[in-house]
Scaffold this motif. Sequence first.
Motif, PDB file in Angstrom:
ATOM      1  N   ARG A   1     139.583 -43.645 106.236  1.00  0.00           N
ATOM      2  CA  ARG A   1     140.709 -42.932 106.731  1.00  0.00           C
ATOM      3  C   ARG A   1     141.694 -43.283 105.774  1.00  0.00           C
ATOM      4  O   ARG A   1     142.275 -44.267 105.236  1.00  0.00           O
ATOM      5  CB  ARG A   1     141.354 -43.471 107.896  1.00  0.00           C
ATOM      6  CG  ARG A   1     142.485 -42.775 108.603  1.00  0.00           C
ATOM      7  CD  ARG A   1     142.845 -43.546 109.975  1.00  0.00           C
ATOM      8  NE  ARG A   1     141.772 -43.137 110.826  1.00  0.00           N
ATOM      9  CZ  ARG A   1     141.669 -42.303 111.727  1.00  0.00           C
ATOM     10  NH1 ARG A   1     142.457 -41.036 111.354  1.00  0.00           N
ATOM     11  NH2 ARG A   1     140.659 -42.113 112.642  1.00  0.00           N
ATOM     12  N   LEU A   2     142.579 -42.251 105.374  1.00  0.00           N
ATOM     13  CA  LEU A   2     143.991 -42.460 104.382  1.00  0.00           C
ATOM     14  C   LEU A   2     144.852 -42.890 105.713  1.00  0.00           C
ATOM     15  O   LEU A   2     145.350 -42.265 106.548  1.00  0.00           O
ATOM     16  CB  LEU A   2     144.362 -41.117 103.878  1.00  0.00           C
ATOM     17  CG  LEU A   2     145.493 -41.199 103.089  1.00  0.00           C
ATOM     18  CD1 LEU A   2     145.187 -42.001 101.485  1.00  0.00           C
ATOM     19  CD2 LEU A   2     145.848 -39.684 102.405  1.00  0.00           C
ATOM     20  N   ARG A   3     145.682 -44.112 105.052  1.00  0.00           N
ATOM     21  CA  ARG A   3     146.353 -44.532 105.997  1.00  0.00           C
ATOM     22  C   ARG A   3     147.869 -44.589 105.362  1.00  0.00           C
ATOM     23  O   ARG A   3     148.792 -45.203 106.112  1.00  0.00           O
ATOM     24  CB  ARG A   3     146.177 -46.148 106.262  1.00  0.00           C
ATOM     25  CG  ARG A   3     144.681 -46.294 106.937  1.00  0.00           C
ATOM     26  CD  ARG A   3     144.357 -47.764 107.226  1.00  0.00           C
ATOM     27  NE  ARG A   3     143.226 -47.639 108.336  1.00  0.00           N
ATOM     28  CZ  ARG A   3     142.103 -48.121 108.078  1.00  0.00           C
ATOM     29  NH1 ARG A   3     141.721 -48.584 106.880  1.00  0.00           N
ATOM     30  NH2 ARG A   3     141.285 -48.045 109.009  1.00  0.00           N
ATOM     31  N   HIS A   4     148.182 -44.053 104.212  1.00  0.00           N
ATOM     32  CA  HIS A   4     149.266 -44.114 103.634  1.00  0.00           C
ATOM     33  C   HIS A   4     149.818 -42.930 102.886  1.00  0.00           C
ATOM     34  O   HIS A   4     148.509 -42.266 102.338  1.00  0.00           O
ATOM     35  CB  HIS A   4     149.578 -45.346 102.522  1.00  0.00           C
ATOM     36  CG  HIS A   4     149.186 -46.774 103.335  1.00  0.00           C
ATOM     37  ND1 HIS A   4     150.154 -47.131 103.907  1.00  0.00           N
ATOM     38  CD2 HIS A   4     148.159 -47.505 103.047  1.00  0.00           C
ATOM     39  CE1 HIS A   4     149.533 -48.722 104.308  1.00  0.00           C
ATOM     40  NE2 HIS A   4     148.567 -48.501 103.733  1.00  0.00           N
ATOM     41  N   GLY A   5     150.610 -42.519 102.958  1.00  0.00           N
ATOM     42  CA  GLY A   5     151.363 -41.289 102.076  1.00  0.00           C
ATOM     43  C   GLY A   5     151.268 -40.064 102.974  1.00  0.00           C
ATOM     44  O   GLY A   5     151.200 -40.194 104.314  1.00  0.00           O
ATOM     45  N   GLN A   6     151.340 -38.883 102.304  1.00  0.00           N
ATOM     46  CA  GLN A   6     151.754 -37.425 103.141  1.00  0.00           C
ATOM     47  C   GLN A   6     150.786 -37.038 104.184  1.00  0.00           C
ATOM     48  O   GLN A   6     150.961 -36.787 105.158  1.00  0.00           O
ATOM     49  CB  GLN A   6     151.809 -36.343 102.287  1.00  0.00           C
ATOM     50  CG  GLN A   6     152.253 -35.237 102.792  1.00  0.00           C
ATOM     51  CD  GLN A   6     152.497 -33.856 101.912  1.00  0.00           C
ATOM     52  OE1 GLN A   6     152.356 -34.277 100.525  1.00  0.00           O
ATOM     53  NE2 GLN A   6     152.996 -32.885 102.123  1.00  0.00           N
TER      54      GLN A   6
ATOM     55  N   ALA B   1     148.543 -39.243 105.775  1.00  0.00           N
ATOM     56  CA  ALA B   1     147.978 -40.587 106.510  1.00  0.00           C
ATOM     57  C   ALA B   1     148.087 -40.273 108.007  1.00  0.00           C
ATOM     58  O   ALA B   1     148.661 -39.524 108.585  1.00  0.00           O
ATOM     59  CB  ALA B   1     148.864 -41.696 106.044  1.00  0.00           C
ATOM     60  N   SER B   2     147.085 -41.149 108.682  1.00  0.00           N
ATOM     61  CA  SER B   2     146.745 -41.058 110.053  1.00  0.00           C
ATOM     62  C   SER B   2     146.636 -42.624 110.461  1.00  0.00           C
ATOM     63  O   SER B   2     145.913 -43.365 109.654  1.00  0.00           O
ATOM     64  CB  SER B   2     146.023 -40.221 110.457  1.00  0.00           C
ATOM     65  OG  SER B   2     144.587 -40.476 110.119  1.00  0.00           O
ATOM     66  N   ALA B   3     147.027 -43.075 111.389  1.00  0.00           N
ATOM     67  CA  ALA B   3     146.959 -44.360 111.816  1.00  0.00           C
ATOM     68  C   ALA B   3     145.421 -44.616 112.384  1.00  0.00           C
ATOM     69  O   ALA B   3     144.549 -43.737 112.699  1.00  0.00           O
ATOM     70  CB  ALA B   3     147.858 -44.543 113.124  1.00  0.00           C
TER      71      ALA B   3
END
Length: 139
Positions: free
Chosen positions: A13-18, A20-22
């Motif tokens: 999961r992408l956790r940082h940036g535009q 991102a999701s928790a």
Amino acid sequence: MRAQVLEKLEAGRLRHGQFASAPGSGPCGLFFVQGPCGCRLRIVGLVRPGWEHVSVSTPRRCPNWEEMCFVKDLFWDEEECVMQLHPPHSQYVNNSRYCLHLWKPTRQDIPVPPVSFVGVVGLGPSETAILLAQLGGLS
């Protein structure tokens, strides 16, 4: 869609940036996962009114069948039916050259043809190849 995201998917999961999701946000988000064919897959999961949707892309080519099956099983149970669609040309949207989509309506079942329309039930690829070779020899 699975209510609980599999560890392999959550780890990507992408956790940082535009985009991102928790952690623990379920199947919605942007994920980067190593696919079964050695290619890094970019996967976006979304739930919209009436639809579950997953897009799958790679950097240099469209995802193949094995990769799409892999992603399908990350998001849905193996007995759930999801689909890829070929919409009318007037409805094409092509934001990425190497992206394919999986769809599942949430308010109705997807109709599927009888399995016997697809092929010979119980016959594997090796047996099918032998049978086709034998049939080819009849002409």
